[in-house]
Design an enzyme around this catalytic site. Structure first.
Site, mmCIF file in Angstrom:
data_model
loop_
_atom_site.group_PDB
_atom_site.id
_atom_site.type_symbol
_atom_site.label_atom_id
_atom_site.label_comp_id
_atom_site.label_asym_id
_atom_site.label_seq_id
_atom_site.Cartn_x
_atom_site.Cartn_y
_atom_site.Cartn_z
ATOM 1 N N ARG A 67 0.826 -1.220 0.000
ATOM 2 C CA ARG A 67 0.000 0.000 0.000
ATOM 3 C C ARG A 67 0.855 1.264 0.000
ATOM 4 O O ARG A 67 0.509 2.263 0.631
ATOM 5 C CB ARG A 67 -0.980 0.021 1.178
ATOM 6 C CG ARG A 67 -2.018 -1.051 1.166
ATOM 7 C CD ARG A 67 -2.875 -1.031 -0.091
ATOM 8 N NE ARG A 67 -3.609 -2.256 -0.190
ATOM 9 C CZ ARG A 67 -3.128 -3.355 -0.787
ATOM 10 N NH1 ARG A 67 -1.961 -3.344 -1.400
ATOM 11 N NH2 ARG A 67 -3.825 -4.460 -0.809
ATOM 12 N N SER A 101 -10.950 -0.268 2.685
ATOM 13 C CA SER A 101 -10.294 -0.460 3.985
ATOM 14 C C SER A 101 -9.808 0.879 4.523
ATOM 15 O O SER A 101 -9.095 1.594 3.823
ATOM 16 C CB SER A 101 -9.086 -1.387 3.834
ATOM 17 O OG SER A 101 -9.507 -2.611 3.304
ATOM 18 N N GLU A 116 -5.249 3.949 5.615
ATOM 19 C CA GLU A 116 -4.852 3.619 4.243
ATOM 20 C C GLU A 116 -5.112 4.785 3.273
ATOM 21 O O GLU A 116 -4.296 5.051 2.399
ATOM 22 C CB GLU A 116 -5.600 2.363 3.776
ATOM 23 C CG GLU A 116 -5.172 1.926 2.389
ATOM 24 C CD GLU A 116 -5.886 0.666 1.920
ATOM 25 O OE1 GLU A 116 -5.780 -0.365 2.598
ATOM 26 O OE2 GLU A 116 -6.546 0.735 0.871
HETATM 27 C C1 LIG Z 1 -15.532 0.212 -1.928
HETATM 28 C C2 LIG Z 1 -14.034 0.385 -2.070
HETATM 29 C C3 LIG Z 1 -13.204 -0.729 -2.178
HETATM 30 C C4 LIG Z 1 -11.827 -0.581 -2.324
HETATM 31 N N1 LIG Z 1 -11.031 -1.690 -2.421
HETATM 32 C C5 LIG Z 1 -9.680 -1.557 -2.566
HETATM 33 C C6 LIG Z 1 -8.851 -2.714 -2.670
HETATM 34 O O1 LIG Z 1 -9.315 -3.851 -2.666
HETATM 35 N N2 LIG Z 1 -7.517 -2.543 -2.791
HETATM 36 C C7 LIG Z 1 -6.950 -1.293 -2.839
HETATM 37 O O2 LIG Z 1 -5.714 -1.212 -2.951
HETATM 38 N N3 LIG Z 1 -7.716 -0.170 -2.741
HETATM 39 C C8 LIG Z 1 -9.058 -0.283 -2.611
HETATM 40 N N4 LIG Z 1 -9.845 0.836 -2.499
HETATM 41 C C9 LIG Z 1 -9.213 2.167 -2.495
HETATM 42 C C10 LIG Z 1 -9.229 2.886 -3.867
HETATM 43 O O3 LIG Z 1 -10.264 2.423 -4.684
HETATM 44 C C11 LIG Z 1 -7.917 2.732 -4.630
HETATM 45 O O4 LIG Z 1 -6.845 3.195 -3.854
HETATM 46 C C12 LIG Z 1 -7.949 3.520 -5.952
HETATM 47 O O5 LIG Z 1 -6.777 3.238 -6.693
HETATM 48 C C13 LIG Z 1 -8.048 5.023 -5.767
HETATM 49 O O6 LIG Z 1 -8.294 5.579 -7.054
HETATM 50 P P1 LIG Z 1 -8.994 6.978 -7.210
HETATM 51 O O7 LIG Z 1 -8.931 7.326 -8.650
HETATM 52 O O8 LIG Z 1 -10.329 6.971 -6.583
HETATM 53 O O9 LIG Z 1 -7.992 7.920 -6.384
HETATM 54 P P2 LIG Z 1 -8.376 9.259 -5.589
HETATM 55 O O10 LIG Z 1 -9.124 8.901 -4.361
HETATM 56 O O11 LIG Z 1 -8.969 10.263 -6.481
HETATM 57 O O12 LIG Z 1 -6.910 9.740 -5.158
HETATM 58 C C14 LIG Z 1 -6.175 8.990 -4.217
HETATM 59 C C15 LIG Z 1 -4.790 9.629 -4.046
HETATM 60 O O13 LIG Z 1 -4.074 9.535 -5.265
HETATM 61 C C16 LIG Z 1 -3.767 10.827 -5.770
HETATM 62 N N5 LIG Z 1 -3.947 10.746 -7.227
HETATM 63 C C17 LIG Z 1 -5.054 10.374 -7.914
HETATM 64 N N6 LIG Z 1 -4.797 10.373 -9.229
HETATM 65 C C18 LIG Z 1 -3.506 10.775 -9.362
HETATM 66 C C19 LIG Z 1 -2.643 10.973 -10.475
HETATM 67 N N7 LIG Z 1 -3.059 10.785 -11.736
HETATM 68 N N8 LIG Z 1 -1.363 11.376 -10.243
HETATM 69 C C20 LIG Z 1 -0.912 11.568 -8.989
HETATM 70 N N9 LIG Z 1 -1.673 11.403 -7.896
HETATM 71 C C21 LIG Z 1 -2.957 11.006 -8.086
HETATM 72 C C22 LIG Z 1 -4.735 11.774 -5.098
HETATM 73 O O14 LIG Z 1 -4.211 13.084 -5.032
HETATM 74 C C23 LIG Z 1 -4.858 11.132 -3.725
HETATM 75 O O15 LIG Z 1 -3.732 11.467 -2.952
HETATM 76 C C24 LIG Z 1 -11.244 0.722 -2.348
HETATM 77 C C25 LIG Z 1 -12.094 1.852 -2.231
HETATM 78 C C26 LIG Z 1 -13.475 1.676 -2.100
HETATM 79 C C27 LIG Z 1 -14.357 2.885 -1.987
#
Ligand SMILES: Cc1cc2nc3c(=O)[nH]c(=O)nc-3n(C[C@H](O)[C@H](O)[C@H](O)COP(=O)(O)OP(=O)(O)OC[C@H]3O[C@@H](n4cnc5c(N)ncnc54)[C@H](O)[C@@H]3O)c2cc1C
Length: 363
Positions: free
Chosen positions: A176, A253, A355
């Protein structure tokens, strides 16, 4: 489309002080100072540069599924990443390398790779958010992590004001984590994944998944079976976004599984002796990973445990904190997170770490 982001109704209006709750899966977060939408890599770079020229702080937001944004919001420029698409950039008899734009919805990409018979992402089915955010915390589930298939990340380096290609070996991938998490330096523009041409999944590593598939750990299964089973298991835990199901209004999580030095692990086992053998996994360097969900549950915070303003632990998964009514404040959510963290520490002496990325708030 399996995972559609919320889009602003007003379009890319720089005066739109939209509440960021609209763009996060927790439905939390105050106003943005300024909101911009970027639909290509060039636009992402331009928006970041223009914000810098205005001497404004920048927040990159894609699916909003791994952020907790404070009630006061973000006073700088929020760049909504909405670039889309992927293409094959290299291939041979056994593999294909796909370059994926940062804003491509992750689960759409996984579905497309499974459909084409490209193995490597199937166990990461059903995870919300964007492809570009997957390297940030080395997204993982059911025995797969993106670090196994990422070959390079294209990023804008805000320090040197240039676009660079970072090979996977230099991404600092860890459980992570990566060089990108909690760093303002890198803006991910696209990610290259090398996938295997195969109708079968990689060896199934996760016991729960193997059981659900009716196979042994180490067996391979048709890609579509792996995907469907992972999605079914995840849905049962509230881990697939569903606008109708408040158990999914979370960041997945909330805490990572603690990784303990051997001595700390033995001390924890003594404190937990009355509860039987706690679930644990050996890790490199004589460390041991323990289950955050188990710690939380055994410390007295079971499924459905409620905090202020209707925030609560998911009724389907102990690790997910939810804004069940959609009306709570970030302050309420972090108060619940703090209560859980402090309760686990008091009972077991084990520190829990969040996380998601916390923005203008802290636990
Ligand atoms: C129901 C649910 C289940 C999930 N299950 C998992 C799982 O099984 N495993 C897991 O690892 N995660 C899980 N997650 C967490 C999440 O989905 C992942 O971490 C996902 O990759 C985040 O993507 P996002 O586009 O929503 O990022 P955001 O929430 O928009 O951003 C997250 C972080 O990344 C940064 N960021 C986003 N895009 C960029 C970019 N292009 N360049 C630089 N920085 C950037 C943002 O500034 C922020 O700091 C889950 C979340 C939910 C709601």
């Amino acid at each position: 489309m399996s995972d559609v982001y919320a889009e602003p109704t007003t379009g890319a209006d720089p005066t739109d002080h939209a509440t960021l709750a609209r763009y996060t899966t927790l439905r939390l977060g105050g106003p943005a100072g300024r909101l911009e939408i970027a639909t290509s890599a060039d636009e992402i770079v331009r928006q970041v540069r223009e914000a810098e020229a205005r001497e404004q702080a920048v927040l990159l937001l894609a699916g909003g599924s791994n952020v907790v944004i404070g009630d006061q919001g973000f006073p700088g420029t929020v760049v909504l990443i909405r670039s889309r698409g992927f293409r094959v950039v290299a291939e041979d008899a056994d593999t294909v390398t796909v370059r994926v734009e940062a804003g491509e919805p992750w689960d759409d990409l996984v579905a497309a790779t499974v459909e084409r018979g490209w193995s490597g992402l199937e166990c990461l089915s059903g995870i919300p958010g964007s492809a570009g955010a997957t390297p940030i915390q080395n997204v993982g589930a059911y025995g797969q992590e993106v670090s196994e298939t990422i070959v390079a990340v294209e990023a804008y380096d805000r320090t040197h004001r240039t676009v660079v290609r970072i090979p996977a070996a230099d991404c600092g991938f860890a459980y992570r984590g990566s060089i990108f998490k909690y760093s303002d330096r890198w803006v991910v523009l696209s990610v290259d994944f090398r996938l295997t041409r195969s109708p079968l999944s990689g060896p199934v590593r996760y016991a729960e998944l193997a059981r659900a598939l009716g196979v042994e750990v180490g067996d391979r299964v048709p890609l579509a079976d792996a995907r469907a089973t992972v999605r079914r298991l995840r849905a049962g835990k509230g881990m697939v976004l569903d606008a109708q199901d408040p158990d999914t209004w979370s960041v997945g999580s909330f805490f990572t599984n603690p990784v303990l030095e051997r001595e700390a692990y033995e001390q924890f086992r003594e404190r937990a002796a009355d509860l039987g053998e706690p679930p644990s996994w050996p890790c490199p360097g004589d460390t041991v990973k323990v289950s955050a969900a188990w710690l939380i549950d055994k410390a007295g915070f079971g499924k459905g445990y409620a905090g202020p303003e209707g925030v609560a632990i998911s009724t389907k998964h102990t690790l997910a904190l939810t804004n069940r009514t959609g009306t709570a404040s970030t302050a309420a959510l972090v108060a619940l997170a703090r209560e859980i963290r402090d309760g686990v520490k008091a009972r077991f002496g084990v520190p829990l770490h969040p996380e998601p990325v916390l923005i203008n708030c802290t636990i």
